[in-house]
Design a protein around this motif. Structure first.
Motif, PDB file in Angstrom:
ATOM      1  N   TYR A 182      10.104  -1.499   1.889  1.00  0.00           N
ATOM      2  CA  TYR A 182      10.354  -0.889   0.601  1.00  0.00           C
ATOM      3  C   TYR A 182      11.076  -1.892  -0.295  1.00  0.00           C
ATOM      4  O   TYR A 182      12.252  -2.183  -0.077  1.00  0.00           O
ATOM      5  CB  TYR A 182      11.197   0.384   0.790  1.00  0.00           C
ATOM      6  CG  TYR A 182      10.475   1.427   1.610  1.00  0.00           C
ATOM      7  CD1 TYR A 182       9.757   2.437   0.986  1.00  0.00           C
ATOM      8  CD2 TYR A 182      10.485   1.380   3.010  1.00  0.00           C
ATOM      9  CE1 TYR A 182       9.079   3.394   1.738  1.00  0.00           C
ATOM     10  CE2 TYR A 182       9.810   2.330   3.761  1.00  0.00           C
ATOM     11  CZ  TYR A 182       9.100   3.326   3.121  1.00  0.00           C
ATOM     12  OH  TYR A 182       8.425   4.262   3.863  1.00  0.00           O
ATOM     13  N   ALA A 183      10.370  -2.419  -1.280  1.00  0.00           N
ATOM     14  CA  ALA A 183      10.952  -3.417  -2.176  1.00  0.00           C
ATOM     15  C   ALA A 183      11.756  -2.710  -3.261  1.00  0.00           C
ATOM     16  O   ALA A 183      11.237  -1.876  -4.002  1.00  0.00           O
ATOM     17  CB  ALA A 183       9.847  -4.270  -2.797  1.00  0.00           C
ATOM     18  N   THR A 184      13.038  -3.063  -3.336  1.00  0.00           N
ATOM     19  CA  THR A 184      13.950  -2.400  -4.266  1.00  0.00           C
ATOM     20  C   THR A 184      15.122  -3.316  -4.599  1.00  0.00           C
ATOM     21  O   THR A 184      15.539  -4.122  -3.771  1.00  0.00           O
ATOM     22  CB  THR A 184      14.482  -1.084  -3.654  1.00  0.00           C
ATOM     23  OG1 THR A 184      15.478  -0.538  -4.523  1.00  0.00           O
ATOM     24  CG2 THR A 184      15.082  -1.298  -2.273  1.00  0.00           C
ATOM     25  N   THR A 185      15.657  -3.145  -5.768  1.00  0.00           N
ATOM     26  CA  THR A 185      16.862  -3.903  -6.146  1.00  0.00           C
ATOM     27  C   THR A 185      18.089  -3.379  -5.402  1.00  0.00           C
ATOM     28  O   THR A 185      19.139  -4.010  -5.432  1.00  0.00           O
ATOM     29  CB  THR A 185      17.112  -3.805  -7.664  1.00  0.00           C
ATOM     30  OG1 THR A 185      17.256  -2.433  -8.021  1.00  0.00           O
ATOM     31  CG2 THR A 185      15.975  -4.439  -8.453  1.00  0.00           C
ATOM     32  N   LYS A 186      17.966  -2.243  -4.724  1.00  0.00           N
ATOM     33  CA  LYS A 186      19.105  -1.616  -4.055  1.00  0.00           C
ATOM     34  C   LYS A 186      19.243  -2.026  -2.588  1.00  0.00           C
ATOM     35  O   LYS A 186      20.163  -1.581  -1.909  1.00  0.00           O
ATOM     36  CB  LYS A 186      18.978  -0.095  -4.163  1.00  0.00           C
ATOM     37  CG  LYS A 186      18.999   0.362  -5.609  1.00  0.00           C
ATOM     38  CD  LYS A 186      18.651   1.820  -5.744  1.00  0.00           C
ATOM     39  CE  LYS A 186      18.716   2.193  -7.210  1.00  0.00           C
ATOM     40  NZ  LYS A 186      17.633   3.002  -7.650  1.00  0.00           N
ATOM     41  N   ALA A 187      18.338  -2.820  -2.085  1.00  0.00           N
ATOM     42  CA  ALA A 187      18.365  -3.191  -0.663  1.00  0.00           C
ATOM     43  C   ALA A 187      19.409  -4.266  -0.383  1.00  0.00           C
ATOM     44  O   ALA A 187      19.642  -5.155  -1.203  1.00  0.00           O
ATOM     45  CB  ALA A 187      16.995  -3.705  -0.230  1.00  0.00           C
ATOM     46  N   PRO A 188      20.022  -4.212   0.800  1.00  0.00           N
ATOM     47  CA  PRO A 188      21.002  -5.235   1.163  1.00  0.00           C
ATOM     48  C   PRO A 188      20.378  -6.514   1.726  1.00  0.00           C
ATOM     49  O   PRO A 188      21.016  -7.557   1.717  1.00  0.00           O
ATOM     50  CB  PRO A 188      21.845  -4.540   2.234  1.00  0.00           C
ATOM     51  CG  PRO A 188      20.921  -3.552   2.853  1.00  0.00           C
ATOM     52  CD  PRO A 188      19.995  -3.103   1.758  1.00  0.00           C
ATOM     53  N   GLN A 189      19.127  -6.453   2.200  1.00  0.00           N
ATOM     54  CA  GLN A 189      18.540  -7.649   2.812  1.00  0.00           C
ATOM     55  C   GLN A 189      17.443  -8.261   1.939  1.00  0.00           C
ATOM     56  O   GLN A 189      16.709  -7.566   1.249  1.00  0.00           O
ATOM     57  CB  GLN A 189      18.010  -7.350   4.215  1.00  0.00           C
ATOM     58  CG  GLN A 189      16.800  -6.454   4.291  1.00  0.00           C
ATOM     59  CD  GLN A 189      16.367  -6.221   5.720  1.00  0.00           C
ATOM     60  OE1 GLN A 189      16.612  -7.024   6.609  1.00  0.00           O
ATOM     61  NE2 GLN A 189      15.703  -5.102   5.951  1.00  0.00           N
ATOM     62  N   CYS A 190      17.359  -9.564   2.011  1.00  0.00           N
ATOM     63  CA  CYS A 190      16.396 -10.339   1.232  1.00  0.00           C
ATOM     64  C   CYS A 190      15.011 -10.281   1.887  1.00  0.00           C
ATOM     65  O   CYS A 190      14.895 -10.233   3.108  1.00  0.00           O
ATOM     66  CB  CYS A 190      16.894 -11.783   1.153  1.00  0.00           C
ATOM     67  SG  CYS A 190      15.822 -12.861   0.182  1.00  0.00           S
ATOM     68  N   TYR A 191      13.984 -10.325   1.073  1.00  0.00           N
ATOM     69  CA  TYR A 191      12.615 -10.277   1.579  1.00  0.00           C
ATOM     70  C   TYR A 191      12.297 -11.460   2.497  1.00  0.00           C
ATOM     71  O   TYR A 191      11.420 -11.361   3.349  1.00  0.00           O
ATOM     72  CB  TYR A 191      11.603 -10.199   0.426  1.00  0.00           C
ATOM     73  CG  TYR A 191      11.432 -11.488  -0.340  1.00  0.00           C
ATOM     74  CD1 TYR A 191      10.320 -12.301  -0.132  1.00  0.00           C
ATOM     75  CD2 TYR A 191      12.378 -11.915  -1.263  1.00  0.00           C
ATOM     76  CE1 TYR A 191      10.156 -13.482  -0.829  1.00  0.00           C
ATOM     77  CE2 TYR A 191      12.222 -13.083  -1.960  1.00  0.00           C
ATOM     78  CZ  TYR A 191      11.110 -13.872  -1.743  1.00  0.00           C
ATOM     79  OH  TYR A 191      10.957 -15.050  -2.430  1.00  0.00           O
ATOM     80  N   THR A 192      12.998 -12.565   2.374  1.00  0.00           N
ATOM     81  CA  THR A 192      12.752 -13.719   3.240  1.00  0.00           C
ATOM     82  C   THR A 192      13.449 -13.593   4.585  1.00  0.00           C
ATOM     83  O   THR A 192      13.227 -14.419   5.470  1.00  0.00           O
ATOM     84  CB  THR A 192      13.206 -15.024   2.550  1.00  0.00           C
ATOM     85  OG1 THR A 192      14.593 -14.903   2.207  1.00  0.00           O
ATOM     86  CG2 THR A 192      12.388 -15.301   1.298  1.00  0.00           C
ATOM     87  N   ASP A 193      14.263 -12.568   4.746  1.00  0.00           N
ATOM     88  CA  ASP A 193      14.986 -12.364   6.007  1.00  0.00           C
ATOM     89  C   ASP A 193      14.245 -11.472   6.994  1.00  0.00           C
ATOM     90  O   ASP A 193      14.736 -11.223   8.086  1.00  0.00           O
ATOM     91  CB  ASP A 193      16.375 -11.762   5.738  1.00  0.00           C
ATOM     92  CG  ASP A 193      17.287 -12.735   5.020  1.00  0.00           C
ATOM     93  OD1 ASP A 193      17.041 -13.952   5.104  1.00  0.00           O
ATOM     94  OD2 ASP A 193      18.240 -12.267   4.365  1.00  0.00           O
ATOM     95  N   VAL A 194      13.093 -10.954   6.608  1.00  0.00           N
ATOM     96  CA  VAL A 194      12.314 -10.112   7.515  1.00  0.00           C
ATOM     97  C   VAL A 194      11.050 -10.854   7.933  1.00  0.00           C
ATOM     98  O   VAL A 194      10.589 -11.764   7.246  1.00  0.00           O
ATOM     99  CB  VAL A 194      11.943  -8.748   6.882  1.00  0.00           C
ATOM    100  CG1 VAL A 194      13.182  -7.971   6.502  1.00  0.00           C
ATOM    101  CG2 VAL A 194      11.032  -8.919   5.689  1.00  0.00           C
ATOM    102  N   GLU A 195      10.515 -10.455   9.078  1.00  0.00           N
ATOM    103  CA  GLU A 195       9.249 -11.001   9.556  1.00  0.00           C
ATOM    104  C   GLU A 195       8.172  -9.951   9.312  1.00  0.00           C
ATOM    105  O   GLU A 195       8.181  -8.893   9.940  1.00  0.00           O
ATOM    106  CB  GLU A 195       9.338 -11.345  11.046  1.00  0.00           C
ATOM    107  CG  GLU A 195      10.286 -12.489  11.315  1.00  0.00           C
ATOM    108  CD  GLU A 195      10.328 -12.864  12.784  1.00  0.00           C
ATOM    109  OE1 GLU A 195       9.333 -12.621  13.516  1.00  0.00           O
ATOM    110  OE2 GLU A 195      11.364 -13.398  13.200  1.00  0.00           O
ATOM    111  N   PHE A 196       7.283 -10.248   8.378  1.00  0.00           N
ATOM    112  CA  PHE A 196       6.234  -9.305   8.010  1.00  0.00           C
ATOM    113  C   PHE A 196       5.145  -9.303   9.078  1.00  0.00           C
ATOM    114  O   PHE A 196       4.534 -10.337   9.353  1.00  0.00           O
ATOM    115  CB  PHE A 196       5.637  -9.674   6.649  1.00  0.00           C
ATOM    116  CG  PHE A 196       6.607  -9.512   5.512  1.00  0.00           C
ATOM    117  CD1 PHE A 196       6.827  -8.261   4.947  1.00  0.00           C
ATOM    118  CD2 PHE A 196       7.307 -10.598   5.018  1.00  0.00           C
ATOM    119  CE1 PHE A 196       7.720  -8.104   3.903  1.00  0.00           C
ATOM    120  CE2 PHE A 196       8.209 -10.447   3.970  1.00  0.00           C
ATOM    121  CZ  PHE A 196       8.416  -9.205   3.413  1.00  0.00           C
ATOM    122  N   GLU A 197       4.910  -8.130   9.662  1.00  0.00           N
ATOM    123  CA  GLU A 197       3.878  -7.976  10.659  1.00  0.00           C
ATOM    124  C   GLU A 197       2.515  -7.895   9.981  1.00  0.00           C
ATOM    125  O   GLU A 197       2.396  -7.401   8.860  1.00  0.00           O
ATOM    126  CB  GLU A 197       4.094  -6.686  11.471  1.00  0.00           C
ATOM    127  CG  GLU A 197       5.388  -6.641  12.225  1.00  0.00           C
ATOM    128  CD  GLU A 197       6.544  -6.080  11.416  1.00  0.00           C
ATOM    129  OE1 GLU A 197       6.458  -6.019  10.181  1.00  0.00           O
ATOM    130  OE2 GLU A 197       7.556  -5.727  12.040  1.00  0.00           O
TER     131      GLU A 197
END
Length: 168
Positions: A79-94
């Protein structure tokens, strides 16, 4: 071949959806549209933004968020949101995951984000900025997912068509 899904929750601006559709075609991603939409899919603005690629788009429509969830009960959704604590580069997209973006005026509703905090992601930006353009955000995150999978089905090198470049 890595495959990804872009989900737009109640998109409002046809040009953004058209641009995202074109990005999906260029990357082999599927586009999922959750109603209500702020426009009709046959509007000229969508076709103009999607150009001649729109007919090549793998697009799916849902009556509402619940319909989407019922049709994809085991889907991994980010879920892409300005309210998230983690950066999109910190996850591994399956492969075959879904990357959801909310409507331009309000984003993803907080009740959905609250239920899905572990997979909420954000694009870093300066504190004074409300958000990035929806089509830019979708492209940024989608290309990170593709990069993580080595762009395995994409053409990475271009080829010049003219000899005019030889003199540069």
């Amino acid at each position: 071949m890595a495959h990804f899904n872009i989900v737009l929750l109640e998109p409002e601006i046809p040009a953004n959806t058209g641009n995202i559709g074109r990005t999906c075609v260029a990357t082999g991603a599927s586009l999922h549209l959750i109603e209500p939409l702020g426009f009709h899919l046959n509007e000229k603005a969508i076709k103009r933004a999607g150009m001649d690629y729109w007919q090549k788009l793998d697009v799916h429509r849902y009556i509402d968020y619940q319909d989407f969830c019922e049709k994809h009960p085991d889907a991994k959704v980010y879920y892409a949101t300005t309210k998230a604590p983690q950066c999109y580069t910190d996850v591994e997209f399956e492969e075959d995951c879904y990357i959801m973006f909310g409507k331009e005026s309000a984003g993803i509703p907080e009740d959905i984000l609250y239920e899905n905090q572990a997979t909420a992601i954000r694009i870093p930006m300066l504190e004074d900025i409300r958000s990035l353009n929806l089509s830019n955000s979708a492209a940024i995150v989608l290309y990170e997912a593709l990069r993580q999978h080595g762009f395995d089905h994409m053409q990475e090198a271009g080829q010049l068509r003219s000899r005019a470049w030889d003199n540069i």
